[in-house]
Write a protein that holds these residues in place. Sequence first.
Motif, short mmCIF file in Angstrom:
data_model
loop_
_atom_site.label_atom_id
_atom_site.label_comp_id
_atom_site.label_asym_id
_atom_site.label_seq_id
_atom_site.Cartn_x
_atom_site.Cartn_y
_atom_site.Cartn_z
N ASP A 151 1.04 -1.20 -0.07
CA ASP A 151 0.31 0.42 -0.02
C ASP A 151 0.94 1.21 0.03
OD1 ASP A 151 -1.93 -1.49 -0.19
OD2 ASP A 151 -2.49 -1.51 1.83
N GLU B 185 2.04 2.40 -3.19
CA GLU B 185 1.78 2.45 -4.44
C GLU B 185 0.58 4.46 -4.32
OE1 GLU B 185 -1.76 -0.37 -4.55
OE2 GLU B 185 -1.64 -1.39 -5.67
N THR B 186 1.31 4.59 -2.32
CA THR B 186 1.05 5.76 -2.52
C THR B 186 2.09 7.00 -2.99
OG1 THR B 186 -0.14 5.47 -0.40
CG2 THR B 186 0.58 7.75 -0.07
N LYS C 52 1.83 9.89 -5.52
CA LYS C 52 2.37 11.60 -5.49
C LYS C 52 3.18 11.13 -6.26
CE LYS C 52 1.49 10.83 -0.40
NZ LYS C 52 2.25 11.45 1.06
#
Length: 67
Positions: free
Chosen positions: A42, A45-46, A50
Motif C-alpha cells: 500500500d 502505491e501511495t 504522489k
Amino acid sequence: MSLFAPKEKVVYICVTDCERRIIINALKKLRDEQIRVNKNYDFIETIIAKSAKADTLKGTRKSYEER
C-alpha cells in the motif's frame, strides 16, 4: 512536551520528466515484487500516486555537483 504528535518529515526532490518516469517504473517493479511474495504494498502505491501528480520542473534548473 507537545499535545500533538509530530508530523512526518517531508522530503522534496527536483527531477526532470524523464527521471520521474524512471522512478515510477522502478516503484512499479518493486510493487509487483511485493505482490508476488504476498507482502504489503500500500505504501508503494501511495508514493507512486504522489510522484505521478507532482509538478514538473520548469525554467532553469539548479544543479549541484560534487567535485
